[in-house]
Design a protein around this motif. Structure first.
Motif, short mmCIF file in Angstrom:
data_model
loop_
_atom_site.label_atom_id
_atom_site.label_comp_id
_atom_site.label_asym_id
_atom_site.label_seq_id
_atom_site.Cartn_x
_atom_site.Cartn_y
_atom_site.Cartn_z
N UNK A 1 38.37 31.60 27.31
CA UNK A 1 37.23 30.74 27.61
C UNK A 1 37.00 30.72 29.12
N UNK A 2 35.77 30.94 29.51
CA UNK A 2 35.44 30.97 30.93
C UNK A 2 35.33 29.54 31.45
N UNK A 3 36.01 29.27 32.55
CA UNK A 3 35.94 27.95 33.18
C UNK A 3 35.56 28.10 34.64
N UNK A 4 34.71 27.19 35.10
CA UNK A 4 34.27 27.17 36.48
C UNK A 4 34.59 25.79 37.05
N UNK A 5 35.24 25.76 38.19
CA UNK A 5 35.62 24.50 38.81
C UNK A 5 35.15 24.50 40.26
N UNK A 6 34.24 23.56 40.55
CA UNK A 6 33.71 23.43 41.91
C UNK A 6 34.55 22.45 42.73
N UNK A 20 31.21 24.72 49.86
CA UNK A 20 31.57 24.53 48.46
C UNK A 20 32.28 25.77 47.94
N UNK A 21 33.23 25.53 47.04
CA UNK A 21 33.95 26.62 46.39
C UNK A 21 33.83 26.48 44.89
N UNK A 22 33.88 27.60 44.21
CA UNK A 22 33.86 27.60 42.74
C UNK A 22 34.83 28.68 42.27
N UNK A 23 35.89 28.24 41.60
CA UNK A 23 36.89 29.16 41.08
C UNK A 23 36.62 29.42 39.61
N UNK A 24 36.63 30.67 39.24
CA UNK A 24 36.35 31.08 37.87
C UNK A 24 37.64 31.59 37.22
N UNK A 25 37.90 31.14 36.02
CA UNK A 25 39.08 31.60 35.28
C UNK A 25 38.69 31.94 33.86
N UNK A 26 39.55 32.71 33.20
CA UNK A 26 39.34 33.01 31.79
C UNK A 26 38.58 34.28 31.52
N UNK A 27 38.21 35.00 32.56
CA UNK A 27 37.49 36.25 32.35
C UNK A 27 37.55 37.09 33.63
N UNK A 28 36.98 38.26 33.56
CA UNK A 28 36.97 39.13 34.73
C UNK A 28 35.81 38.73 35.63
N UNK A 29 36.16 38.17 36.78
CA UNK A 29 35.17 37.57 37.66
C UNK A 29 34.09 38.56 38.07
N UNK A 30 34.46 39.79 38.31
CA UNK A 30 33.49 40.76 38.82
C UNK A 30 32.47 41.20 37.77
N UNK A 111 22.00 31.95 32.84
CA UNK A 111 23.41 31.73 33.16
C UNK A 111 24.12 31.17 31.94
N UNK A 112 25.22 31.80 31.58
CA UNK A 112 25.94 31.43 30.35
C UNK A 112 26.98 30.34 30.57
N UNK A 113 27.56 30.28 31.76
CA UNK A 113 28.67 29.37 31.99
C UNK A 113 28.40 28.51 33.22
N UNK A 114 28.81 27.24 33.11
CA UNK A 114 28.53 26.27 34.16
C UNK A 114 29.77 25.45 34.48
#
Length: 124
Positions: A1-6, A20-30, A111-114
């Motif tokens: 599951x893709x997660x985004x944390x600002x 601001x920063x946003x870290x993405x986890x759960x998938x290939x960021x690129x 945009x699919x994930x927020x």
């Protein structure tokens, strides 16, 4: 599951800066183009900036051109929004978002994930 944390929001005086920063986890960021959107109090969510999968192509809303910069570090799974010369009208909840496919875009339905958002308040 893709997660985004600002993170990185807060209270700043007019003319100040925030990153601001946003870290993405759960998938290939690129795999994703990334965007920043914002929702001022009582208003709809609007596009701020977007970057392609490799950071080579960017889009900006006219209201932030020359003041905000979007960039990403694929090694850290992180996208940033550097905000300079902040104005009271920049006050909003800022959201990062990910869209499959490498091209930047300004339309939020693509945009699919927020993320959950981070509050930015510009006030003296």
């Amino acid at each position: 599951q893709v997660q985004l944390v600002e993170s990185g929001g807060g209270l700043v005086q007019p003319g100040g800066s925030l990153r601001l920063s946003c870290v993405v986890s759960g998938s290939i960021f690129s795999r994703y183009a990334m965007g920043w959107f914002r929702q001022p109090p009582g208003k709809e969510r609007d596009f701020v900036a977007s970057t392609s999968w490799d950071g080579g192509d960017t889009l900006y809303a006219d209201s932030v051109k020359g003041r905000f910069t979007i960039f990403r570090d694929n090694a850290k799974n992180t996208v940033y929004l550097q905000m300079n010369s902040l104005k009271p009208e920049d006050t909003a909840v800022y959201y990062c978002a990910a869209k499959v496919g490498g091209r930047p875009a300004s339309d939020s339905p693509t945009y699919e994930f927020w993320g959950q958002g981070t509050q930015v308040t510009v006030s003296s």
